[in-house]
Motif scaffolding. Structure first.
Motif, PDB file in Angstrom:
ATOM      1  N   ALA A 253       0.674  -1.397   0.150  1.00 42.75           N
ATOM      2  CA  ALA A 253       0.298   0.154   0.417  1.00 42.75           C
ATOM      3  C   ALA A 253       0.784   1.048  -0.421  1.00 42.75           C
ATOM      4  O   ALA A 253       0.425   1.981  -1.088  1.00 42.75           O
ATOM      5  N   ARG A 254       2.010   1.172   0.772  1.00 41.99           N
ATOM      6  CA  ARG A 254       2.864   2.147   0.132  1.00 41.99           C
ATOM      7  C   ARG A 254       3.427   2.849  -0.967  1.00 41.99           C
ATOM      8  O   ARG A 254       3.981   4.061  -1.278  1.00 41.99           O
ATOM      9  N   LEU A 255       4.035   1.546  -1.040  1.00 42.33           N
ATOM     10  CA  LEU A 255       4.719   1.551  -2.029  1.00 42.33           C
ATOM     11  C   LEU A 255       3.568   1.858  -3.036  1.00 42.33           C
ATOM     12  O   LEU A 255       4.068   2.564  -4.440  1.00 42.33           O
ATOM     13  N   SER A 256       1.837   1.576  -3.296  1.00 40.99           N
ATOM     14  CA  SER A 256       1.213   1.964  -4.100  1.00 40.99           C
ATOM     15  C   SER A 256       1.244   3.948  -4.328  1.00 40.99           C
ATOM     16  O   SER A 256       1.828   4.745  -5.404  1.00 40.99           O
ATOM     17  N   GLU A 257       1.549   4.389  -2.896  1.00 43.37           N
ATOM     18  CA  GLU A 257       1.088   5.919  -2.752  1.00 43.37           C
ATOM     19  C   GLU A 257       2.978   6.210  -3.152  1.00 43.37           C
ATOM     20  O   GLU A 257       2.080   7.384  -4.318  1.00 43.37           O
ATOM     21  N   VAL A 258       3.842   6.311  -2.891  1.00 43.56           N
ATOM     22  CA  VAL A 258       4.833   6.602  -3.696  1.00 43.56           C
ATOM     23  C   VAL A 258       4.909   5.940  -5.325  1.00 43.56           C
ATOM     24  O   VAL A 258       5.134   7.342  -5.474  1.00 43.56           O
ATOM     25  N   GLY A 259       4.623   5.267  -6.074  1.00 47.46           N
ATOM     26  CA  GLY A 259       4.612   5.475  -7.056  1.00 47.46           C
ATOM     27  C   GLY A 259       3.545   6.210  -7.372  1.00 47.46           C
ATOM     28  O   GLY A 259       4.255   7.604  -8.450  1.00 47.46           O
ATOM     29  N   LYS A 260       2.493   6.201  -7.276  1.00 48.56           N
ATOM     30  CA  LYS A 260       1.544   7.521  -7.629  1.00 48.56           C
ATOM     31  C   LYS A 260       2.087   9.135  -7.332  1.00 48.56           C
ATOM     32  O   LYS A 260       1.946   9.526  -8.423  1.00 48.56           O
TER      33      LYS A 260
END
Length: 315
Positions: A253-260
């Protein structure tokens, strides 16, 4: 199995004997009894893994956990106490609570407390390491020195005491996990219900809590479990039904937000590491490895393909 009974020693030795017994069974404590009255006290206990179940009875007394006794032994345990007979008052974390038969209360040996027994009493107690509750144990001040609501979990826990006491020594360690699950639920009994207790309901609650707290570097499975009022094992079981793990869900979930965020033109002047920290990462090496595993490229390359010219390093 251990036992202390003041009837086993001469009357003039009972005061010191009982003070030593309490320290051995619970934690380093100051004990005050009326030396002019008959001292009739006993403790029986069984070791259950790292935990201990105890059956205690005694005459009027005061037991205190002070700053000095905390410094003397550094015990970090939670004491979950079921009052079976007699009345008492607990002062702990700036709160006062009166105990009567049927009362359930918790104490944290990492903080001072004063427990006054006004008459003959009897208790059943579970003592377990504070670390068994994970990171959420830091928030125990809200759950100590209040009368916890009796619940199905607390009734099962009391029944489990008898089972554990009579179980063969080789099997007692296997009972610790279920007892701690019930203790966690008992500690949370006074909190407003957070939704369905079914595994699917727990999973959705956990996901919602995680998404709402992704930017907290302290977010971890133990904290999620404690805030939801369930054990870590129950949390893991809920995620297992979705073929997932709590720690993996948090990281993804954190990586998804960082990617965005790295593809957001409004954030192109922020460094990659600043963005990663904003979403709860606190280790640059771990973040870089996790990002590459998830996206198949470095954060810098990911940002480049978006066409932005923001800072490309982690610094």
């Amino acid at each position: 199995m251990g036992a202390y009974d003041t009837c086993d020693v001469l009357p003039h030795d009972r005061y010191d004997y009982w003070a030593s017994a309490v320290a051995q069974a619970f934690a380093k404590l100051d004990v005050k009894l009326d030396g002019h009255k008959d001292i009739n006290c006993r403790i029986f206990w069984s070791e259950i893994g790292r935990s201990r179940i105890m059956f205690v009875s005694g005459t009027p007394q005061i037991v205190c956990r002070t700053s000095a006794t905390i410094a003397a032994d550094h015990a970090e345990n939670i004491i979950l106490m079921f009052q079976k007979r007699g009345s008492a008052t607990l002062l702990h974390h700036g709160k006062s609570v009166d105990l009567a038969p049927g009362s359930i209360v918790a104490m944290d040996t990492r903080s001072p407390y004063r427990l006054t027994f006004f008459n003959d009493f009897e208790q059943q107690i579970l003592r377990f390491p504070a670390c068994a509750l994970g990171a959420g144990a830091l928030d125990l001040a809200a759950r100590t020195a209040i009368r916890l609501a009796p619940s199905f979990a607390s009734k099962l826990l009391l029944a489990g005491f008898s089972v554990a006491r009579n179980a063969e020594a080789a099997l007692q360690g296997d009972l610790e996990g279920p007892l701690l699950d019930l203790a966690c639920l008992t500690l949370s009994a006074h909190l407003p219900p957070a939704g369905s207790s079914a595994p699917g309901g727990r999973l959705e609650q956990a996901r919602n809590y995680i998404r709402a707290n992704l930017n907290s570097p302290d977010l971890c499975p133990q904290k999620v479990a404690f805030e939801l009022g369930i054990s870590l094992r129950l949390l893991q079981k809920a995620f297992a039904l979705a073929d997932d793990q709590p720690s993996a869900y948090i990281a993804n979930a954190r990586l998804s937000e960082v990617g965005k965020a790295l593809n957001d033109p409004a954030l192109e002047h922020h460094t990659i590491w600043h963005i990663a920290q904003a979403w709860g990462f606190n280790d640059p090496s771990y973040f870089a490895r996790s990002f590459r595993k998830r996206y198949g490229m470095t954060p810098r390359d990911w940002r480049k393909i978006s066409g932005h010219k923001g800072p490309g390093s982690l610094n």
